[in-house]
Write a protein that holds these residues in place. Structure first.
Motif, PDB file in Angstrom:
ATOM      1  N   SER A   5     -12.755  -7.561  -2.091  1.00  0.00           N
ATOM      2  CA  SER A   5     -12.821  -8.957  -1.642  1.00  0.00           C
ATOM      3  C   SER A   5     -11.574  -9.734  -2.072  1.00  0.00           C
ATOM      4  N   ILE A   6     -11.142  -9.548  -3.322  1.00  0.00           N
ATOM      5  CA  ILE A   6      -9.931 -10.219  -3.803  1.00  0.00           C
ATOM      6  C   ILE A   6      -8.708  -9.748  -3.018  1.00  0.00           C
ATOM      7  N   SER A   7      -8.628  -8.460  -2.741  1.00  0.00           N
ATOM      8  CA  SER A   7      -7.481  -7.914  -1.996  1.00  0.00           C
ATOM      9  C   SER A   7      -7.420  -8.506  -0.598  1.00  0.00           C
ATOM     10  N   PHE A   8      -8.579  -8.654   0.038  1.00  0.00           N
ATOM     11  CA  PHE A   8      -8.556  -9.218   1.387  1.00  0.00           C
ATOM     12  C   PHE A   8      -8.185 -10.701   1.351  1.00  0.00           C
ATOM     13  N   PHE A   9      -8.588 -11.386   0.293  1.00  0.00           N
ATOM     14  CA  PHE A   9      -8.153 -12.776   0.149  1.00  0.00           C
ATOM     15  C   PHE A   9      -6.630 -12.854   0.101  1.00  0.00           C
ATOM     16  N   PHE A  10      -6.011 -11.993  -0.691  1.00  0.00           N
ATOM     17  CA  PHE A  10      -4.547 -11.993  -0.778  1.00  0.00           C
ATOM     18  C   PHE A  10      -3.911 -11.599   0.554  1.00  0.00           C
ATOM     19  N   LEU A  11      -4.564 -10.699   1.282  1.00  0.00           N
ATOM     20  CA  LEU A  11      -4.040 -10.312   2.594  1.00  0.00           C
ATOM     21  C   LEU A  11      -4.040 -11.500   3.546  1.00  0.00           C
ATOM     22  N   VAL A  12      -5.149 -12.252   3.565  1.00  0.00           N
ATOM     23  CA  VAL A  12      -5.227 -13.454   4.407  1.00  0.00           C
ATOM     24  C   VAL A  12      -4.189 -14.476   3.956  1.00  0.00           C
ATOM     25  N   PHE A  13      -4.086 -14.658   2.640  1.00  0.00           N
ATOM     26  CA  PHE A  13      -3.163 -15.656   2.081  1.00  0.00           C
ATOM     27  C   PHE A  13      -1.722 -15.353   2.472  1.00  0.00           C
ATOM     28  N   ILE A  14      -1.311 -14.106   2.310  1.00  0.00           N
ATOM     29  CA  ILE A  14       0.084 -13.743   2.595  1.00  0.00           C
ATOM     30  C   ILE A  14       0.329 -13.655   4.097  1.00  0.00           C
ATOM     31  N   GLU A  15      -0.653 -13.157   4.844  1.00  0.00           N
ATOM     32  CA  GLU A  15      -0.499 -13.039   6.298  1.00  0.00           C
ATOM     33  C   GLU A  15      -0.236 -14.398   6.932  1.00  0.00           C
ATOM     34  N   TYR A  16      -0.911 -15.444   6.462  1.00  0.00           N
ATOM     35  CA  TYR A  16      -0.792 -16.761   7.088  1.00  0.00           C
ATOM     36  C   TYR A  16       0.150 -17.695   6.334  1.00  0.00           C
ATOM     37  N   SER A  17       0.823 -17.186   5.320  1.00  0.00           N
ATOM     38  CA  SER A  17       1.768 -18.034   4.588  1.00  0.00           C
ATOM     39  C   SER A  17       2.939 -18.471   5.468  1.00  0.00           C
ATOM     40  N   LYS A  18       3.249 -17.676   6.488  1.00  0.00           N
ATOM     41  CA  LYS A  18       4.380 -18.008   7.364  1.00  0.00           C
ATOM     42  C   LYS A  18       4.136 -19.267   8.179  1.00  0.00           C
ATOM     43  N   GLU A  19       2.863 -19.704   8.289  1.00  0.00           N
ATOM     44  CA  GLU A  19       2.554 -20.858   9.123  1.00  0.00           C
ATOM     45  C   GLU A  19       2.842 -22.187   8.419  1.00  0.00           C
ATOM     46  N   TYR A  20       2.901 -22.189   7.101  1.00  0.00           N
ATOM     47  CA  TYR A  20       3.130 -23.454   6.400  1.00  0.00           C
ATOM     48  C   TYR A  20       4.305 -23.394   5.422  1.00  0.00           C
ATOM     49  N   TYR A  21       4.718 -22.175   5.075  1.00  0.00           N
ATOM     50  CA  TYR A  21       5.846 -22.033   4.154  1.00  0.00           C
ATOM     51  C   TYR A  21       7.059 -21.541   4.934  1.00  0.00           C
ATOM     52  N   GLU A  22       8.090 -22.371   5.005  1.00  0.00           N
ATOM     53  CA  GLU A  22       9.274 -22.023   5.790  1.00  0.00           C
ATOM     54  C   GLU A  22      10.224 -21.182   4.930  1.00  0.00           C
ATOM     55  N   TYR A  23      10.066 -19.884   5.005  1.00  0.00           N
ATOM     56  CA  TYR A  23      10.922 -18.995   4.227  1.00  0.00           C
ATOM     57  C   TYR A  23      11.993 -18.384   5.138  1.00  0.00           C
TER      58      TYR A  23
END
Length: 556
Positions: A205-223
């Motif tokens: 469950s924690i791993s999938f949370f991190f997967l969701v977090f990193i997968e969608y980080s591109k939508e709000y964090y301009e890297y």
């Protein structure tokens, strides 16, 4: 189950919202050409045969030209251009420069990496009806892979910015659910320090949370685009980690035989896939996901054949998940199938915890019964009557021995009472109990009893009164030798992962025939089962020397 359906419908709604497209016009017929020439920016530029439809350009400068066709626009709206690219670039719309992203360079030192996804305003004056050309001048010297990504579209500017953020917020709500579930099970595991399956579910469950977090980080964090490869690497390893844990969860949940053999085979397959499709991120993610589902179906299918409780609903759910993973595009099926999977796992955990609670209550009941047996085993009416009779005789004949008998009997009962509330005692306490009992029997029967020991490790623990009961067995099955003596030898040994105690009673066996399953043996077996489950062996038999009791066990 109604609550589960409501949660599932909510998740589906989140995914539907997240999949809504905001683009009105898509780029068509993008072509690539290496090198640099500003003449390529104008609309009238004539492309020759050296322009190609796709190219894996790497650490160089190049141009792309993308054709758009505008049929009509709403003049009341403001339009924008969305570009996703692994490069720094300057943008030209029909030859008019409308923006830049990063600084184009001739080397890694002179180039300043651009943002991976960037939005640009498009004036309505440039969006006339008909065909248009979007020409982009690129450099990608900070790329760490020869994989090229270029995607562009036109839409209403406000919607293009807001909709991905709304989608991300929705997915983060879903991720937050997994985070809460994961933390709950991790805290539960670290508090109890048992049940490996609880740790596995928490980690998944924690791993999938991190997967969701990193997968969608591109939508709000301009890297910058160079960091995108780092993000893809993290996602790849998270996918590998999750694909490793989910089958392991089902192997432990249903306690299949040879589970580690199955698991190692699956891990070897995942590693082979990783080696073959290294840095082919999308392809690897799709293959590893399908592999995970197929193997999980195989594992739960075996559990169903073996009639494991709760396996049928999980099997049906996994079959649905596997079909969805093959029918729906990966970006959608990944989150949908995992949401369904977590519901299945939670259902399976509820069944599992009910079984554990039932087993605990049964063990608690057995523990109370064993406490009672331990006391009854040694405070039998005939034992007390014979001891008191011997005590009366000793009071008259040898007052000093009578005092010794009283003290030894008191020590034995005191230790038995102390041991009644514990599952294990130190071997030192157990031997002290045996010595007190032997002293009582010596004065009662006027027989010389000797207790010897070999290789005893005093740091070891053992279920209470098992050696004490084994000594009673020896006394019951043997008569004294010509010297009016019975001796006992206790030997401890280690056999790989087993620990073994052997008690040999040296005396004359009373008979060739023995009664099977006496109360003493039943007590020893019950205590071994309580402490070691099925990982023990017990033997009690006649030998030329007299009588032998042997038991070995594995520490959990």
């Amino acid at each position: 189950m109604k609550k589960n359906y409501i949660v599932l419908l909510g998740i589906l709604s989140l995914l539907m919202v997240g999949c809504t497209d905001t683009a009105l016009f898509y780029g068509m017929d993008t072509t690539y050409k290496m090198g640099d020439n500003l003449d390529r920016s104008v609309k009238s530029y004539q492309e020759d045969d050296t322009w190609v439809r796709s190219s894996n350009v790497y650490k160089t400068r190049f141009w792309t030209r993308t054709k758009f066709y505008i049929d009509s626009i709403d003049t009341a709206e403001t339009y924008g251009l969305s570009i996703v690219s692994y490069s720094s670039y300057d943008i030209f719309w029909d030859g008019v420069k409308i923006g830049s992203n990063g600084i184009i360079g001739d080397s890694e030192e002179t180039e300043e990496p651009g943002i991976l996804r960037k939005y640009f305003l498009l004036p309505n004056s440039l969006l006339t009806k008909g065909g248009h050309v979007l020409a982009i001048r690129h450099s990608n010297f900070h790329a760490t892979s020869d994989i090229n990504l270029f995607y562009t579209s036109i839409g209403i500017y406000e919607q293009m910015i807001k909709r991905p953020l709304i989608q991300t917020a929705m997915m983060y709500i879903l991720g937050g659910m997994f985070l809460i579930v994961g933390l709950y099970y991790l805290f539960t595991y670290f508090k109890t320090r048992k049940e490996f399956i609880i740790l596995l579910f928490g980690l998944i469950s924690i791993s999938f949370f991190f997967l969701v977090f990193i997968e969608y980080s591109k939508e709000y964090y301009e890297y910058t685009y160079d960091l995108h490869f780092v993000r893809l690497e993290i996602i790849q390893w998270l996918n590998f980690f999750i694909a490793s844990l989910i089958p392991l969860f089902f192997l432990f949940r249903f306690q299949l035989k040879n589970k580690w053999t199955f698991y190692l085979f699956h891990q070897a397959y995942l590693i082979v896939l990783l080696m073959i499709y290294w840095r082919m991120y999308d392809t690897y993610a799709i293959l590893i996901s399908k592999s995970m589902w197929v193997f999980s179906v195989f594992v739960v299918g075996i559990a169903f054949v073996n009639k494991k409780r709760g396996s049928l609903p999980v099997l049906l759910g996994l079959l649905c998940i596997t079909l969805l993973s093959f029918m729906i595009m990966h970006d959608v099926s990944l989150f949908l199938t995992f949401a369904i999977l977590v519901l299945l796992m939670m259902y399976s955990m509820v069944i599992y915890q009910k079984e554990q609670k039932k087993s605990y209550e049964l063990a608690l009941s057995q523990s109370e019964r064993l406490k009672f047996e331990l006391q009854v085993q040694n405070i039998k009416p005939h034992f007390l009557m014979n001891t008191l009779t011997s005590l009366i005789e000793l009071v008259e004949q040898s007052p000093e021995d009578s005092i010794t008998l009283i003290n030894s009997l008191s020590d034995e009962f005191r230790m038995l009472n102390k041991m009644a509330d514990v599952k294990k005692v130190s071997i030192k306490e157990e031997l002290q109990l045996c010595k007190s009992h032997i002293e009582v029997m010596r004065l009662r029967k006027e027989v010389q009893y000797k207790l010897k020991q070999k290789n005893i490790e005093y740091t070891e623990t053992i279920p209470p009164a098992v050696i004490h009961t084994a000594i009673e067995n020896g006394i019951t099955h043997c008569l004294p030798n010509e010297n009016n003596e019975i001796s006992f030898l206790i030997v401890f040994s280690r056999l790989k992962e087993w620990k073994q105690y052997e008690l040999i009673t040296y005396g004359k066996p009373v008979s060739e025939v023995r009664r099977e399953g006496g109360t003493g043996e039943q007590y020893i077996k019950s205590r071994l089962s309580e402490s070691y489950g099925e990982d023990w062996f017990f033997e009690s038999k006649r030998v030329p020397e007299g009588w032998k009791v042997l038991f070995r066990f594995k520490e959990k």
